[in-house]
Design a protein around this motif. Structure first.
Motif, PDB file in Angstrom:
ATOM      1  N   ASP A 116       0.683  -1.261   0.208  1.00  0.00           N
ATOM      2  CA  ASP A 116      -0.060  -0.084   0.016  1.00  0.00           C
ATOM      3  C   ASP A 116       0.909   1.338  -0.112  1.00  0.00           C
ATOM      4  OD1 ASP A 116      -2.417  -1.261  -0.224  1.00  0.00           O
ATOM      5  OD2 ASP A 116      -2.794  -1.531   2.068  1.00  0.00           O
TER       6      ASP A 116
ATOM      7  N   HIS B 112      -5.215  -4.779  -2.256  1.00  0.00           N
ATOM      8  CA  HIS B 112      -4.163  -3.828  -1.763  1.00  0.00           C
ATOM      9  C   HIS B 112      -2.913  -3.770  -2.943  1.00  0.00           C
ATOM     10  CE1 HIS B 112      -5.239  -4.130   2.547  1.00  0.00           C
ATOM     11  NE2 HIS B 112      -5.661  -5.285   2.184  1.00  0.00           N
ATOM     12  N   GLN B 113      -2.408  -2.695  -2.861  1.00  0.00           N
ATOM     13  CA  GLN B 113      -1.553  -2.469  -4.038  1.00  0.00           C
ATOM     14  C   GLN B 113       0.047  -2.608  -3.612  1.00  0.00           C
ATOM     15  OE1 GLN B 113      -2.276  -1.279  -6.739  1.00  0.00           O
ATOM     16  NE2 GLN B 113      -0.535  -0.581  -7.810  1.00  0.00           N
TER      17      GLN B 113
ATOM     18  N   THR C 250       4.099  -2.523  -4.911  1.00  0.00           N
ATOM     19  CA  THR C 250       4.778  -1.408  -5.737  1.00  0.00           C
ATOM     20  C   THR C 250       6.308  -1.886  -5.234  1.00  0.00           C
ATOM     21  OG1 THR C 250       4.696   0.417  -3.863  1.00  0.00           O
ATOM     22  CG2 THR C 250       3.168   0.227  -5.770  1.00  0.00           C
TER      23      THR C 250
ATOM     24  N   GLY D   7       3.582  -1.195 -10.311  1.00  0.00           N
ATOM     25  CA  GLY D   7       2.725  -1.766  -9.033  1.00  0.00           C
ATOM     26  C   GLY D   7       1.684  -2.813  -9.671  1.00  0.00           C
TER      27      GLY D   7
ATOM     28  N   THR E  33      -1.663  -5.533  -8.002  1.00  0.00           N
ATOM     29  CA  THR E  33      -2.888  -5.762  -6.845  1.00  0.00           C
ATOM     30  C   THR E  33      -2.770  -7.055  -6.306  1.00  0.00           C
ATOM     31  OG1 THR E  33      -4.202  -4.291  -8.095  1.00  0.00           O
ATOM     32  CG2 THR E  33      -5.294  -5.678  -6.434  1.00  0.00           C
TER      33      THR E  33
END
Length: 304
Positions: A70, A101-102, A104, A116, A118
């Protein structure tokens, strides 16, 4: 001679044109991208993140790529390759809430792109153990032996054997019931955001390790500090308010099927002197009295 020179010149020009046509174009830099070996799973899932298109700068000294959850929490990382590709291992945080949720990839030096992907956090399903299958007993075949043939002679006396049956009486024992002890905290943790508070200060209690959706009751000695509900990961967070305030250390208990324990110090401050407001009032009265006396003296002088 002119014809030979002209042919040689044309050959050189033709060779140069061929070389220019055959020269490959310069490779374009690849756009940053990030892929995950696993795109969903419960909290604590380990996965591998692979990136491309991340290039170190000329003055870089730290060729490391961080994997962020995130955009804030570092959950893993790996080396940054010269060709812009690489991979690293990461673990989903234990307190991650269900949903998307991301993830990266951020290089510590060089490329400015942060690709990024998911990751979807799922709620773990309860494990159901199937009962063992019932044993199958094969029917046993019954074989009846033929009855023996007995021949009795006139001079022979046959005495039937005496069968003695011994009966053994066993003693029975009873096991006293085992008393159940109070449930312990197990893997749960209760955390208070402050170690020292004064009356009226906000205090937040956060706990983990409860069953998902369990009711959490908070108390301190004989005081009921409120209730809340654990989320889908067994985590809860709620404010704590004491109904009565006594200085000293207070032990806070959170009961959600297991007992979580934390402590906080309460400090009560009081005014060092109770006479300050009285002195202020006395000073104001004296000032007013002095003003009245000045007016009276001024009036007597005018009359005189």
């Amino acid at each position: 001679m002119r014809t030979a020179g002209t042919l040689a010149l044309l050959g050189v020009v033709a060779y140069g044109a061929t070389a220019l046509v055959a020269a490959p174009a310069s490779a374009q830099p690849q756009a940053p991208s990030l892929t995950l070996s696993v795109a969903s799973g419960p909290a604590g899932t380990r996965f591998t993140a692979s990136w491309t298109g991340l290039y170190p700068g000329r003055d870089c000294r730290d060729y490391t790529v961080q994997i962020l959850w995130d955009g804030r929490t570092a959950i893993g990382g790996g080396p940054l390759g010269w060709r812009g590709s690489g991979s690293g291992s990461a673990v989903v945080p234990s307190g991650a809430t269900p949903g998307g949720h991301q993830v990266t990839a951020r290089p510590l030096c060089g490329s400015s792109g942060n690709p990024g992907a998911t990751f979807t956090v799922t709620v773990p399903q309860p494990t159901t153990t199937a009962p063992p299958p019932a044993p199958t007993t094969a029917p046993q075949a019954t074989t009846t032996a033929p009855a023996p043939t007995t021949t009795t002679r006139p001079t022979t006396t046959t005495t039937a054997p005496t069968t003695t049956t011994t009966t053994t009486t066993g003693s029975s024992s009873s096991t006293p019931p085992t008393s159940q002890s109070e449930p312990t905290s197990g893997d749960g943790v209760l955390t208070l955001d402050r170690e020292h508070v004064q009356p009226g200060d906000p205090l937040t209690a956060t706990g983990t390790g409860c069953q998902p959706g369990a009711t959490v009751t908070l108390s301190s000695q004989d005081q009921d500090l409120g209730t809340t509900t654990a989320d889908g990961t067994g985590r809860f967070s709620t404010g704590v308010q004491f109904t009565t305030v006594q200085p000293g250390r207070h032990v806070i208990r959170a009961d959600c099927g297991i007992v979580l324990v934390g402590s906080v110090d309460v400090a009560v401050t009081s005014s060092t002197s109770g006479t300050t407001p009285t002195l202020v009032v006395v000073g104001l009265v004296l000032l007013l009295g002095a003003a009245l006396l000045r007016r009276q003296f001024a009036g007597l002088r005018r009359r005189a």
